[in-house]
Motif scaffolding. Structure first.
Motif, PDB file in Angstrom:
ATOM      1  N   UNK A  52       0.824  -1.214   0.000  1.00 24.42           N
ATOM      2  CA  UNK A  52       0.000   0.000   0.000  1.00 24.42           C
ATOM      3  C   UNK A  52       0.854   1.259   0.000  1.00 24.42           C
ATOM      4  N   UNK A  53       2.151   1.107  -0.187  1.00 26.69           N
ATOM      5  CA  UNK A  53       3.078   2.244  -0.061  1.00 26.69           C
ATOM      6  C   UNK A  53       2.758   3.376  -1.038  1.00 26.69           C
ATOM      7  N   UNK A  54       2.171   3.041  -2.190  1.00 28.32           N
ATOM      8  CA  UNK A  54       1.857   4.080  -3.178  1.00 28.32           C
ATOM      9  C   UNK A  54       0.737   5.004  -2.703  1.00 28.32           C
ATOM     10  N   UNK A  55      -0.032   4.557  -1.739  1.00 29.14           N
ATOM     11  CA  UNK A  55      -1.113   5.364  -1.149  1.00 29.14           C
ATOM     12  C   UNK A  55      -0.550   6.045   0.102  1.00 29.14           C
ATOM     13  N   UNK A  56       0.227   7.112  -0.088  1.00 28.49           N
ATOM     14  CA  UNK A  56       0.976   7.710   1.031  1.00 28.49           C
ATOM     15  C   UNK A  56       0.109   8.104   2.230  1.00 28.49           C
ATOM     16  N   UNK A  57      -1.019   8.786   2.052  1.00 28.19           N
ATOM     17  CA  UNK A  57      -1.810   9.132   3.246  1.00 28.19           C
ATOM     18  C   UNK A  57      -2.313   7.883   3.979  1.00 28.19           C
ATOM     19  N   UNK A  58      -2.717   6.869   3.219  1.00 29.63           N
ATOM     20  CA  UNK A  58      -3.197   5.625   3.814  1.00 29.63           C
ATOM     21  C   UNK A  58      -2.055   4.904   4.532  1.00 29.63           C
ATOM     22  N   UNK A  59      -0.883   4.890   3.921  1.00 30.23           N
ATOM     23  CA  UNK A  59       0.288   4.271   4.540  1.00 30.23           C
ATOM     24  C   UNK A  59       0.617   4.961   5.867  1.00 30.23           C
ATOM     25  N   UNK A  60       0.472   6.277   5.910  1.00 28.49           N
ATOM     26  CA  UNK A  60       0.730   7.011   7.158  1.00 28.49           C
ATOM     27  C   UNK A  60      -0.261   6.604   8.247  1.00 28.49           C
ATOM     28  N   UNK A  61      -1.504   6.361   7.868  1.00 28.21           N
ATOM     29  CA  UNK A  61      -2.517   5.895   8.828  1.00 28.21           C
ATOM     30  C   UNK A  61      -2.111   4.532   9.374  1.00 28.21           C
ATOM     31  N   UNK A  62      -1.687   3.635   8.481  1.00 23.07           N
ATOM     32  CA  UNK A  62      -1.258   2.309   8.931  1.00 23.07           C
ATOM     33  C   UNK A  62      -0.042   2.410   9.851  1.00 23.07           C
ATOM     34  N   UNK A  63       0.874   3.330   9.550  1.00 28.61           N
ATOM     35  CA  UNK A  63       2.032   3.539  10.410  1.00 28.61           C
ATOM     36  C   UNK A  63       1.625   3.998  11.804  1.00 28.61           C
ATOM     37  N   UNK A  64       0.658   4.894  11.871  1.00 31.81           N
ATOM     38  CA  UNK A  64       0.189   5.353  13.181  1.00 31.81           C
ATOM     39  C   UNK A  64      -0.462   4.205  13.947  1.00 31.81           C
ATOM     40  N   UNK A  65      -1.227   3.380  13.240  1.00 37.94           N
ATOM     41  CA  UNK A  65      -1.871   2.236  13.885  1.00 37.94           C
ATOM     42  C   UNK A  65      -0.818   1.277  14.434  1.00 37.94           C
ATOM     43  N   UNK A  66       0.254   1.045  13.663  1.00 37.16           N
ATOM     44  CA  UNK A  66       1.307   0.168  14.163  1.00 37.16           C
ATOM     45  C   UNK A  66       1.898   0.717  15.466  1.00 37.16           C
ATOM     46  N   UNK A  67       2.102   2.009  15.522  1.00 37.11           N
ATOM     47  CA  UNK A  67       2.615   2.616  16.748  1.00 37.11           C
ATOM     48  C   UNK A  67       1.607   2.478  17.891  1.00 37.11           C
ATOM     49  N   UNK A  68       0.330   2.752  17.593  1.00 40.83           N
ATOM     50  CA  UNK A  68      -0.709   2.632  18.612  1.00 40.83           C
ATOM     51  C   UNK A  68      -0.830   1.197  19.128  1.00 40.83           C
ATOM     52  N   UNK A  69      -0.583   0.206  18.262  1.00 38.45           N
ATOM     53  CA  UNK A  69      -0.640  -1.182  18.710  1.00 38.45           C
ATOM     54  C   UNK A  69       0.403  -1.457  19.790  1.00 38.45           C
ATOM     55  N   UNK A  70       1.554  -0.816  19.693  1.00 38.04           N
ATOM     56  CA  UNK A  70       2.543  -0.968  20.756  1.00 38.04           C
ATOM     57  C   UNK A  70       2.017  -0.360  22.060  1.00 38.04           C
ATOM     58  N   UNK A  71       1.238   0.732  21.961  1.00 39.13           N
ATOM     59  CA  UNK A  71       0.611   1.301  23.157  1.00 39.13           C
ATOM     60  C   UNK A  71      -0.368   0.299  23.775  1.00 39.13           C
ATOM     61  N   UNK A  72      -1.152  -0.386  22.920  1.00 40.87           N
ATOM     62  CA  UNK A  72      -2.098  -1.379  23.428  1.00 40.87           C
ATOM     63  C   UNK A  72      -1.328  -2.512  24.110  1.00 40.87           C
ATOM     64  N   UNK A  73      -0.250  -2.956  23.483  1.00 43.92           N
ATOM     65  CA  UNK A  73       0.551  -4.018  24.072  1.00 43.92           C
ATOM     66  C   UNK A  73       1.154  -3.577  25.407  1.00 43.92           C
ATOM     67  N   UNK A  74       1.630  -2.344  25.480  1.00 41.98           N
ATOM     68  CA  UNK A  74       2.177  -1.823  26.733  1.00 41.98           C
ATOM     69  C   UNK A  74       1.094  -1.783  27.802  1.00 41.98           C
TER      70      UNK A  74
END
Length: 193
Positions: A52-74
């Motif tokens: 999905x890298x070609x969809x830059x705004x969408x990729x940024x959303x997925x990146x934020x979700x990946x970071x938030x998942x670490x918050x959930x794990x913490x």
């Protein structure tokens, strides 16, 4: 901030791992299973991002979700809502993170036509991986609910809400990455009878 100078510690060689409080539990413990399964979700989202890298705004959303998942794990690595980590602070998921995720669902869903059948996982590679991430996320949610129902255990309400919304987001995101639903693979009831 986490500092990892050495990756192997040998402390888990006995089949246990440490929670955020330092308490050790078996590696098959429900709490460990819950945040380990969320780590799987995160890894699958990472693969979806490759497609999905070609969809830059969408990729940024997925990146934020990946970071938030670490918050959930913490959040999950603390066995009590009142518990504090060794540094004295407790990282928890917030309702603001849940609200942000709901806004992203609404944004993506606005671009999609209404469903006329159930969706079969597939279509584009990004969509297929997002659907896989959704199924793993649902498994994590089931484990979290089981953990919450276990005497002496707790799961913060925001963490459970976040994971529930995340599976909804991943479903809508899979459709979005299927040419905004145009390439969805639809279930045809009884097609092969």
């Amino acid at each position: 901030m986490v500092v990892l100078n050495r990756i192997y510690t040998r402390t888990g060689d006995d089949g246990t791992t440490a929670l955020g409080t330092g308490e050790r539990r078996k590696k098959y413990d429900l709490r460990i299973d819950a945040y380990g399964t969320l780590d799987e979700v995160n890894a699958v989202i990472g693969i979806a991002r490759l497609h999905a890298a070609q969809e830059r705004p969408f990729d940024a959303v997925l990146g934020r979700i990946q970071n938030d998942l670490f918050d959930v794990e913490a959040d999950l690595c603390m066995p009590s809502e009142k518990g504090k980590g060794p540094a004295g602070a407790r990282l928890t998921v917030t309702d603001a993170q849940v609200d942000w995720l709901e806004g992203e669902i609404d944004t993506l869903n606005a671009a999609l036509s209404p469903l006329k059948s159930f969706i079969l996982p597939g279509g584009t590679p990004a969509a297929a991986y997002l659907h896989l991430a959704r199924t793993v996320c649902r498994r994590a949610e089931r484990i979290m609910v089981e953990l919450q129902d276990k005497p002496g255990e707790s799961v913060t309400p925001a963490a459970l809400k976040y994971v529930n919304r995340l599976s909804d987001f991943l479903f809508v995101a899979g459709r979005f990455m299927n040419d905004k639903g145009a390439s969805d693979v639809l279930w045809v009831p009884g097609q092969n009878r």
